[in-house]
Design a protein around this motif. Structure first.
Motif, PDB file in Angstrom:
ATOM      1  N   GLY A 102       0.793  -1.227   0.000  1.00 50.45           N
ATOM      2  CA  GLY A 102       0.000   0.000   0.000  1.00 50.45           C
ATOM      3  C   GLY A 102       0.820   1.269   0.000  1.00 50.45           C
ATOM      4  N   GLU A 103       2.105   1.191   0.346  1.00 55.11           N
ATOM      5  CA  GLU A 103       2.955   2.377   0.381  1.00 55.11           C
ATOM      6  C   GLU A 103       3.542   2.650  -1.004  1.00 55.11           C
ATOM      7  OE1 GLU A 103       3.184   4.364   2.767  1.00 55.11           O
ATOM      8  OE2 GLU A 103       2.528   3.262   4.542  1.00 55.11           O
ATOM      9  N   VAL A 104       3.786   3.954  -1.268  1.00 57.44           N
ATOM     10  CA  VAL A 104       4.361   4.382  -2.542  1.00 57.44           C
ATOM     11  C   VAL A 104       5.825   4.754  -2.313  1.00 57.44           C
ATOM     12  CG1 VAL A 104       4.251   6.067  -4.428  1.00 57.44           C
ATOM     13  CG2 VAL A 104       2.137   5.224  -3.373  1.00 57.44           C
ATOM     14  N   TYR A 105       6.696   4.252  -3.181  1.00 55.81           N
ATOM     15  CA  TYR A 105       8.130   4.521  -3.097  1.00 55.81           C
ATOM     16  C   TYR A 105       8.609   5.076  -4.430  1.00 55.81           C
ATOM     17  CZ  TYR A 105       7.763   1.533   1.013  1.00 55.81           C
ATOM     18  OH  TYR A 105       7.386   0.993   2.220  1.00 55.81           O
ATOM     19  N   SER A 106       9.413   6.138  -4.357  1.00 59.52           N
ATOM     20  CA  SER A 106       9.920   6.754  -5.578  1.00 59.52           C
ATOM     21  C   SER A 106      11.279   6.190  -5.947  1.00 59.52           C
ATOM     22  CB  SER A 106      10.030   8.273  -5.409  1.00 59.52           C
ATOM     23  OG  SER A 106      11.056   8.597  -4.488  1.00 59.52           O
ATOM     24  N   ALA A 107      11.583   6.218  -7.230  1.00 62.75           N
ATOM     25  CA  ALA A 107      12.875   5.729  -7.714  1.00 62.75           C
ATOM     26  C   ALA A 107      14.047   6.535  -7.152  1.00 62.75           C
ATOM     27  CB  ALA A 107      12.884   5.719  -9.243  1.00 62.75           C
ATOM     28  N   PRO A 108      13.976   7.878  -7.108  1.00 63.48           N
ATOM     29  CA  PRO A 108      15.105   8.630  -6.550  1.00 63.48           C
ATOM     30  C   PRO A 108      15.388   8.298  -5.086  1.00 63.48           C
ATOM     31  CG  PRO A 108      13.732  10.077  -7.866  1.00 63.48           C
ATOM     32  CD  PRO A 108      12.975   8.795  -7.718  1.00 63.48           C
ATOM     33  N   ARG A 146      -1.207  -4.673  -2.577  1.00 62.06           N
ATOM     34  CA  ARG A 146      -1.798  -5.383  -1.449  1.00 62.06           C
ATOM     35  C   ARG A 146      -2.318  -6.736  -1.944  1.00 62.06           C
ATOM     36  NH1 ARG A 146      -2.840  -2.298   3.058  1.00 62.06           N
ATOM     37  NH2 ARG A 146      -2.662  -0.044   2.829  1.00 62.06           N
ATOM     38  N   ARG A 147      -1.853  -7.820  -1.343  1.00 61.76           N
ATOM     39  CA  ARG A 147      -2.264  -9.159  -1.753  1.00 61.76           C
ATOM     40  C   ARG A 147      -3.378  -9.641  -0.852  1.00 61.76           C
ATOM     41  NH1 ARG A 147       1.681 -11.394  -4.717  1.00 61.76           N
ATOM     42  NH2 ARG A 147      -0.081 -12.485  -5.647  1.00 61.76           N
ATOM     43  N   GLY A 148      -4.506  -9.989  -1.457  1.00 62.63           N
ATOM     44  CA  GLY A 148      -5.617 -10.530  -0.683  1.00 62.63           C
ATOM     45  C   GLY A 148      -5.574 -12.051  -0.635  1.00 62.63           C
ATOM     46  N   ASP A 149      -6.331 -12.627   0.298  1.00 60.69           N
ATOM     47  CA  ASP A 149      -6.367 -14.083   0.434  1.00 60.69           C
ATOM     48  C   ASP A 149      -6.902 -14.745  -0.833  1.00 60.69           C
ATOM     49  OD1 ASP A 149      -5.377 -13.889   2.982  1.00 60.69           O
ATOM     50  OD2 ASP A 149      -7.343 -13.966   3.955  1.00 60.69           O
ATOM     51  N   LEU A 152      -4.145 -14.929  -3.525  1.00 55.58           N
ATOM     52  CA  LEU A 152      -3.147 -15.943  -3.210  1.00 55.58           C
ATOM     53  C   LEU A 152      -3.714 -17.352  -3.405  1.00 55.58           C
ATOM     54  CD1 LEU A 152      -1.510 -14.367  -0.040  1.00 55.58           C
ATOM     55  CD2 LEU A 152      -0.557 -14.524  -2.326  1.00 55.58           C
ATOM     56  N   ALA A 153      -4.989 -17.546  -3.064  1.00 51.77           N
ATOM     57  CA  ALA A 153      -5.620 -18.852  -3.268  1.00 51.77           C
ATOM     58  C   ALA A 153      -5.721 -19.173  -4.759  1.00 51.77           C
ATOM     59  CB  ALA A 153      -7.000 -18.876  -2.622  1.00 51.77           C
ATOM     60  N   GLU A 154      -6.027 -18.158  -5.566  1.00 53.40           N
ATOM     61  CA  GLU A 154      -6.111 -18.376  -7.006  1.00 53.40           C
ATOM     62  C   GLU A 154      -4.754 -18.740  -7.592  1.00 53.40           C
ATOM     63  OE1 GLU A 154      -9.881 -15.370  -7.979  1.00 53.40           O
ATOM     64  OE2 GLU A 154      -7.828 -14.739  -8.373  1.00 53.40           O
ATOM     65  N   LEU A 155      -3.715 -18.066  -7.135  1.00 58.82           N
ATOM     66  CA  LEU A 155      -2.366 -18.383  -7.617  1.00 58.82           C
ATOM     67  C   LEU A 155      -1.958 -19.797  -7.204  1.00 58.82           C
ATOM     68  CD1 LEU A 155      -0.597 -14.980  -6.897  1.00 58.82           C
ATOM     69  CD2 LEU A 155      -0.892 -16.024  -9.145  1.00 58.82           C
ATOM     70  N   ALA A 156      -2.294 -20.186  -5.963  1.00 57.71           N
ATOM     71  CA  ALA A 156      -1.978 -21.534  -5.504  1.00 57.71           C
ATOM     72  C   ALA A 156      -2.716 -22.575  -6.346  1.00 57.71           C
ATOM     73  CB  ALA A 156      -2.352 -21.686  -4.029  1.00 57.71           C
ATOM     74  N   GLU A 157      -3.942 -22.265  -6.724  1.00 57.00           N
ATOM     75  CA  GLU A 157      -4.708 -23.194  -7.559  1.00 57.00           C
ATOM     76  C   GLU A 157      -4.072 -23.333  -8.942  1.00 57.00           C
ATOM     77  OE1 GLU A 157      -9.290 -23.923  -9.172  1.00 57.00           O
ATOM     78  OE2 GLU A 157      -8.760 -22.055  -8.152  1.00 57.00           O
ATOM     79  N   VAL A 158      -3.624 -22.202  -9.505  1.00 58.79           N
ATOM     80  CA  VAL A 158      -2.966 -22.249 -10.808  1.00 58.79           C
ATOM     81  C   VAL A 158      -1.680 -23.068 -10.714  1.00 58.79           C
ATOM     82  CG1 VAL A 158      -1.843 -20.879 -12.604  1.00 58.79           C
ATOM     83  CG2 VAL A 158      -3.988 -20.092 -11.603  1.00 58.79           C
ATOM     84  N   ARG A 159      -0.904 -22.863  -9.661  1.00 59.12           N
ATOM     85  CA  ARG A 159       0.322 -23.645  -9.471  1.00 59.12           C
ATOM     86  C   ARG A 159       0.011 -25.136  -9.415  1.00 59.12           C
ATOM     87  NH1 ARG A 159       4.067 -22.989  -4.788  1.00 59.12           N
ATOM     88  NH2 ARG A 159       5.284 -24.384  -6.132  1.00 59.12           N
ATOM     89  N   ALA A 160      -1.024 -25.495  -8.674  1.00 57.64           N
ATOM     90  CA  ALA A 160      -1.387 -26.908  -8.558  1.00 57.64           C
ATOM     91  C   ALA A 160      -1.805 -27.480  -9.908  1.00 57.64           C
ATOM     92  CB  ALA A 160      -2.512 -27.072  -7.535  1.00 57.64           C
ATOM     93  N   LEU A 161      -2.577 -26.715 -10.669  1.00 61.60           N
ATOM     94  CA  LEU A 161      -3.010 -27.186 -11.992  1.00 61.60           C
ATOM     95  C   LEU A 161      -1.824 -27.406 -12.922  1.00 61.60           C
ATOM     96  CD1 LEU A 161      -6.156 -24.925 -12.512  1.00 61.60           C
ATOM     97  CD2 LEU A 161      -6.130 -27.408 -12.131  1.00 61.60           C
ATOM     98  N   LEU A 162      -0.806 -26.556 -12.788  1.00 64.50           N
ATOM     99  CA  LEU A 162       0.374 -26.677 -13.648  1.00 64.50           C
ATOM    100  C   LEU A 162       1.311 -27.787 -13.198  1.00 64.50           C
ATOM    101  CD1 LEU A 162       1.349 -22.916 -14.182  1.00 64.50           C
ATOM    102  CD2 LEU A 162       0.614 -24.506 -15.964  1.00 64.50           C
ATOM    103  N   GLN A 233       4.617 -16.023  -4.060  1.00 61.91           N
ATOM    104  CA  GLN A 233       5.480 -15.845  -2.890  1.00 61.91           C
ATOM    105  C   GLN A 233       5.386 -14.444  -2.281  1.00 61.91           C
ATOM    106  OE1 GLN A 233       9.220 -17.030  -4.686  1.00 61.91           O
ATOM    107  NE2 GLN A 233       9.202 -18.986  -3.610  1.00 61.91           N
ATOM    108  N   TRP A 234       4.863 -13.464  -3.017  1.00 58.21           N
ATOM    109  CA  TRP A 234       4.750 -12.130  -2.422  1.00 58.21           C
ATOM    110  C   TRP A 234       3.784 -12.195  -1.262  1.00 58.21           C
ATOM    111  CZ3 TRP A 234       8.790 -10.260  -4.224  1.00 58.21           C
ATOM    112  CH2 TRP A 234       9.091 -10.204  -5.579  1.00 58.21           C
TER     113      TRP A 234
END
Length: 282
Positions: A102-108, A146-149, A152-162, A233-234
């Motif tokens: 949620g925080e913003v960080y600048s390149a400089p 911001r990563r919601g549950d 992350l569950a959807e990504l885990a499902e995709v990993r399992a399918l692959l 992993q994020w």
């Protein structure tokens, strides 16, 4: 910002030792026309070229207002392969929770932290945007996603399918001696988990899974599954460094248990352990 070793070396490389005949002719031509010869400056500073010719846009992140203070690192990265070093450092900061969702960080500001210019930081952040870890905030910088549950569950499902079908197929076709060759990688995940460093474990975890999938001989599978694995992993918002040390160790021991079952050729145990491993990842 402290000048990096690279910027000093680059500046020195751009200063000719002694002007030759070609330089003298160029100087006379410039004097007559009143316009500088830009042909000899194409190899100049990347920051200067981008700063002068690039419009203020979403990826520049030049402004530093309304962002949290960032402490200086213990070690300033060296300029050789600086983009890769900055990218690794940013990934570590994201996984450890040092860069907060949620925080913003600048390149400089981040560039000053690492003792480099904003350019390699901006390039690294753009790569992280592709990986889904940050998003561009026009004229400000990059916001940590911001990563919601659910995500992350959807990504885990995709990993399992692959991965699950591939693991099960390989368990029937790969000989025991080939599985035994992966023992050092599995043990390295246990050591990484014991360190308690999420970034160290994340790298070792991906290396082990990548080596297993590589046995299928499908480079596209390895690349796509690796990208999904990294995204998964994020850590989610509010999770800090994600799973604690105990969770990492438990996950790593699943690798060694799986490898033991694969070497033994125990198909039923492999099926149960693979299902447990990818279900626990959710």
């Amino acid at each position: 910002m402290k000048p990096s070793a690279y910027s000093a070396a680059s500046a020195a490389a751009r200063v000719p030792a002694q002007p030759g005949a070609a330089d003298a002719h160029r100087e006379r031509d410039v004097h007559r026309s009143g316009a500088p010869d830009r042909g000899g400056d194409r190899g100049g500073s990347e920051d200067r070229a981008r700063g002068a010719g690039e419009p203020v846009g979403a990826a520049r992140g030049e402004h530093t207002h309304s962002e949290p203070p960032v402490s200086r690192p213990r070690v300033v990265v060296q300029r050789s392969s600086v983009r890769g070093q900055v990218l690794d450092a940013l990934r570590t900061a994201l996984l450890s929770g040092e860069l907060r969702p949620g925080e913003v960080y600048s390149a400089p500001a981040l560039g000053e932290r690492f003792g480099v210019s904003a350019t390699p930081v901006r390039e690294a952040m753009q790569q992280l945007a592709v990986e889904g870890a940050v998003e561009v905030v026009p004229n400000r910088g990059f916001r940590v996603v911001r990563r919601g549950d659910r995500e992350l569950a959807e990504l885990a499902e995709v990993r399992a399918l692959l991965e699950v079908p591939v693991w099960l197929r390989l368990s029937r076709t790969v000989p025991a001696e080939r599985w035994a060759e992966l023992r050092p990688l599995a043990e390295s995940t246990v050591r990484a988990a014991s360190s308690g460093c999420p970034a160290t474990y994340a790298e070792a975890d991906r290396a082990f899974h990548r080596a297993v999938l590589a046995l299928a001989g499908n480079e596209q599978l390895v690349a796509i599954a690796g990208d999904v694995h990294r995204r998964a992993q994020w850590p989610p918002a509010g999770a800090g460094a994600g799973r604690g040390r105990a969770g990492l160790i438990a996950d790593a021991h699943e690798h060694t248990a799986l490898l033991d079952a694969l070497i033994a050729g125990d198909q039923e145990l492999v099926r149960a352990l693979v299902g447990e491993h990818f279900t626990a990842a959710r």
